[in-house]
Design a protein around this motif. Sequence first.
Motif, PDB file in Angstrom:
ATOM      1  N   LEU A 244      11.781   3.884   5.133  1.00 48.15           N
ATOM      2  CA  LEU A 244      10.342   3.660   5.236  1.00 48.15           C
ATOM      3  C   LEU A 244      10.036   2.183   5.446  1.00 48.15           C
ATOM      4  CD1 LEU A 244       9.138   6.019   2.341  1.00 48.15           C
ATOM      5  CD2 LEU A 244       8.770   6.379   4.796  1.00 48.15           C
ATOM      6  N   ARG A 245      10.741   1.322   4.724  1.00 48.16           N
ATOM      7  CA  ARG A 245      10.488  -0.121   4.841  1.00 48.16           C
ATOM      8  C   ARG A 245      10.827  -0.636   6.236  1.00 48.16           C
ATOM      9  NH1 ARG A 245      12.743  -1.035  -0.931  1.00 48.16           N
ATOM     10  NH2 ARG A 245      10.831  -1.280  -2.154  1.00 48.16           N
ATOM     11  N   GLY A 246      11.727   0.032   6.922  1.00 45.68           N
ATOM     12  CA  GLY A 246      12.149  -0.424   8.243  1.00 45.68           C
ATOM     13  C   GLY A 246      11.315   0.108   9.386  1.00 45.68           C
ATOM     14  N   LEU A 247      10.323   0.944   9.104  1.00 43.17           N
ATOM     15  CA  LEU A 247       9.502   1.516  10.182  1.00 43.17           C
ATOM     16  C   LEU A 247       8.578   0.461  10.777  1.00 43.17           C
ATOM     17  CD1 LEU A 247       8.532   4.961   8.598  1.00 43.17           C
ATOM     18  CD2 LEU A 247      10.275   4.505  10.344  1.00 43.17           C
ATOM     19  N   PRO A 248       8.289   0.535  12.075  1.00 45.67           N
ATOM     20  CA  PRO A 248       7.403  -0.442  12.722  1.00 45.67           C
ATOM     21  C   PRO A 248       6.025  -0.472  12.068  1.00 45.67           C
ATOM     22  CG  PRO A 248       8.537   0.898  14.354  1.00 45.67           C
ATOM     23  CD  PRO A 248       8.815   1.527  13.025  1.00 45.67           C
ATOM     24  N   GLY A 249       5.524  -1.673  11.830  1.00 42.46           N
ATOM     25  CA  GLY A 249       4.184  -1.851  11.288  1.00 42.46           C
ATOM     26  C   GLY A 249       4.067  -1.753   9.782  1.00 42.46           C
ATOM     27  N   VAL A 250       5.143  -1.396   9.086  1.00 39.13           N
ATOM     28  CA  VAL A 250       5.096  -1.249   7.629  1.00 39.13           C
ATOM     29  C   VAL A 250       5.220  -2.619   6.968  1.00 39.13           C
ATOM     30  CG1 VAL A 250       6.312  -0.354   5.615  1.00 39.13           C
ATOM     31  CG2 VAL A 250       5.949   1.106   7.610  1.00 39.13           C
ATOM     32  N   ARG A 251       4.275  -2.939   6.076  1.00 41.76           N
ATOM     33  CA  ARG A 251       4.306  -4.215   5.355  1.00 41.76           C
ATOM     34  C   ARG A 251       5.046  -4.111   4.039  1.00 41.76           C
ATOM     35  NH1 ARG A 251      -1.235  -7.646   6.161  1.00 41.76           N
ATOM     36  NH2 ARG A 251      -0.316  -8.732   4.377  1.00 41.76           N
ATOM     37  N   GLY A 252       5.027  -2.928   3.435  1.00 40.60           N
ATOM     38  CA  GLY A 252       5.708  -2.778   2.155  1.00 40.60           C
ATOM     39  C   GLY A 252       5.701  -1.337   1.692  1.00 40.60           C
ATOM     40  N   VAL A 253       6.619  -1.028   0.774  1.00 45.64           N
ATOM     41  CA  VAL A 253       6.684   0.291   0.155  1.00 45.64           C
ATOM     42  C   VAL A 253       6.693   0.057  -1.357  1.00 45.64           C
ATOM     43  CG1 VAL A 253       7.985   2.431  -0.118  1.00 45.64           C
ATOM     44  CG2 VAL A 253       7.958   1.249   2.098  1.00 45.64           C
ATOM     45  N   TRP A 254       5.804   0.769  -2.048  1.00 49.16           N
ATOM     46  CA  TRP A 254       5.581   0.510  -3.468  1.00 49.16           C
ATOM     47  C   TRP A 254       5.687   1.799  -4.264  1.00 49.16           C
ATOM     48  CZ3 TRP A 254       4.268  -4.586  -4.938  1.00 49.16           C
ATOM     49  CH2 TRP A 254       4.043  -5.441  -3.863  1.00 49.16           C
ATOM     50  N   ALA A 255       6.254   1.707  -5.443  1.00 45.09           N
ATOM     51  CA  ALA A 255       6.305   2.856  -6.348  1.00 45.09           C
ATOM     52  C   ALA A 255       4.910   3.167  -6.878  1.00 45.09           C
ATOM     53  CB  ALA A 255       7.259   2.576  -7.499  1.00 45.09           C
ATOM     54  N   ASN A 256       4.742   4.369  -7.352  1.00 50.06           N
ATOM     55  CA  ASN A 256       3.464   4.803  -7.909  1.00 50.06           C
ATOM     56  C   ASN A 256       3.388   4.383  -9.374  1.00 50.06           C
ATOM     57  OD1 ASN A 256       1.006   6.030  -8.328  1.00 50.06           O
ATOM     58  ND2 ASN A 256       1.874   8.068  -8.613  1.00 50.06           N
ATOM     59  N   GLU A 257       2.931   3.166  -9.610  1.00 53.49           N
ATOM     60  CA  GLU A 257       2.833   2.636 -10.971  1.00 53.49           C
ATOM     61  C   GLU A 257       1.734   3.363 -11.750  1.00 53.49           C
ATOM     62  OE1 GLU A 257       3.927  -1.929  -9.596  1.00 53.49           O
ATOM     63  OE2 GLU A 257       1.863  -1.339  -9.984  1.00 53.49           O
ATOM     64  N   ARG A 258       1.824   3.237 -13.062  1.00 52.56           N
ATOM     65  CA  ARG A 258       0.769   3.750 -13.930  1.00 52.56           C
ATOM     66  C   ARG A 258       0.183   2.598 -14.748  1.00 52.56           C
ATOM     67  NH1 ARG A 258       3.509   9.171 -16.625  1.00 52.56           N
ATOM     68  NH2 ARG A 258       3.971  10.273 -14.692  1.00 52.56           N
ATOM     69  N   TYR A 259      -1.107   2.670 -15.012  1.00 53.41           N
ATOM     70  CA  TYR A 259      -1.796   1.630 -15.757  1.00 53.41           C
ATOM     71  C   TYR A 259      -2.559   2.250 -16.915  1.00 53.41           C
ATOM     72  CZ  TYR A 259      -1.062  -0.155 -11.062  1.00 53.41           C
ATOM     73  OH  TYR A 259      -0.501  -0.471  -9.859  1.00 53.41           O
ATOM     74  N   ALA A 260      -2.716   1.481 -17.982  1.00 59.68           N
ATOM     75  CA  ALA A 260      -3.439   1.971 -19.156  1.00 59.68           C
ATOM     76  C   ALA A 260      -4.741   1.208 -19.316  1.00 59.68           C
ATOM     77  CB  ALA A 260      -2.576   1.808 -20.407  1.00 59.68           C
TER      78      ALA A 260
END
Length: 574
Positions: free
Chosen positions: A81-97
Amino acid sequence: MITQRRLTLPVLLGLLIALVAPAGTGSASSSAPLASWIVTFDAPPASGQLEVLRGVSDAVHGFTAVPAAVVVAPAAAVPLLRGLPGVRGVWANERYAPLMSSATTASRARQVYEQLGWSGAGVTIAVIDAGVDGTHPDLCAAAAFCKGTPVKLVQNVKVVGRQDVAVDPVVYLEDQLSTDSSSGHGSHVAGIAAGYGTASETPGKYRGVAPGASVVGYGTGELVEAVNVLAAYDHAIAHRDEYGIRVINNSWGPGAFTDYDPEHPVNRATDAAWAAGINVVFGAGNDGTRTDSLNMFSSHPRAISAGGGRKDGQQAFFSSKGVPGSDHWHPTVTAPGEAIVSVRASTGFTMAAADAGGGTGNPDAAGGADTAYYAASSGTSMAAPHVAGTIALIQQAAQATHGRWLTPLEVRNLLQNTARPMTGYQHYSVGAGYLDAYAAVQAAVAGTGTGPYDDGMTYDVQPFAGTVGPAAVVSTSTFSSTFAVEAGARSLDVMADWGPEQVVAANQDLDINLYRPDGSLFRGTFLACDPLQQPNGYSSFCTSAPNERLTVVNPVAGTWRVEVVGGMATAGET
């Protein structure tokens, strides 16, 4: 004085924000566990980019306003995914409290409504939180739940994200009566911003900052997840004109000492809201008293960071602080956040527990029949909606008087330029000062106060560092440092933060002794815990945090000396 550092391991204290790791991931095999991932782009993804994502993942949801998409895929697919054209970043689905730890009078918001007649009418506040209870009269989502008022909750959306299966990973359930399934946190926040106050035996007693404003609620789960947050941002921006959304409130965050990254998807979503003319407010965090502990989302240059204050105009102990002398790490303003009474949701058992402490000694505490509808709580979660409600008042006044909405930058400048100075506190700690809704609305009517903010101060930050310990109850280990104070200085802050981070502060104590240029002792922090005598001076004995601080207002010029002393059972602190 401070040794600046970035800690890497958060410590959980009381009502503290925290980061929870995403759900488990696995290998790239056909049986590998699926997870939701956030893929960011320069702009909202085009159809061709979404098709490419569909070719390498199990499910895709593209946003229309936020420059990102959500994909469902095994962890092994992330490098692809990170190597696909136009992709700036790939991020995990964080959780916040949540940032939990008669305030409208402290901010002078009540006077805006009662004396100036502005209520926030015509402006909508989006509340991204655990959910909002539209069955409460103060936040009624249907006429049947209102007490002689218009419907308050004009839209209530349950965002069902993190669907780690081969279906759309984001689902919107609109027109819900209540999305507040358990905690009551989002309802409490929404009530502070815009509640009617009609459920009280004394109608209007617990009225919100902007009682004439409308609310759009976004229920993103009790542990607010990044995918759901982005989905809520996207929905709010896309429906800005339909609902009149001018401000988004976020009373949650990733935890203290999280490194700031402008590329983080939440920061990119804040950029998108800013570009759409929507202000974004975040709570500053509840990791005070420690230095450099802000909610990093709140420190984003296009966000407004709300520090927590007491109703007497002082800073609350829990409110996170920035970095001395930094143009980036500081709250924007400080707003009421301690022992705030607001809506108690019908499902709000968490808020009921918070009320057990928030109501103690609180002159505004709900009593009698009001206890079924209202609860007290503390935190910058409560400060943020005070700011969001004030923005609704400002925008109503600006639009009615000048025929236009203020830009997000103008709003932020106005809040800073009209804030009340807080003697004894510096910018890194409280921002421009204490929120003054009355002055802000008056400035909006007059067309003033929207230029750049400048506190007129220069800061001389002189770090010092050393090691003390081990020591017994009677201290034997010290180090000291001297520093020059120029004539005309307005305040002097001396602080010590120490580690290692695993320290239990109650058993690992340091103390500060501060000496005037003539050699006499100004004050020490040993067992110091008197906020009224010196609001910004305290001991770790009082706060249970590895930080101590002293403040001198209008210090005399000359060479001051600080002595750092190993306190009770100190075991080698740096």
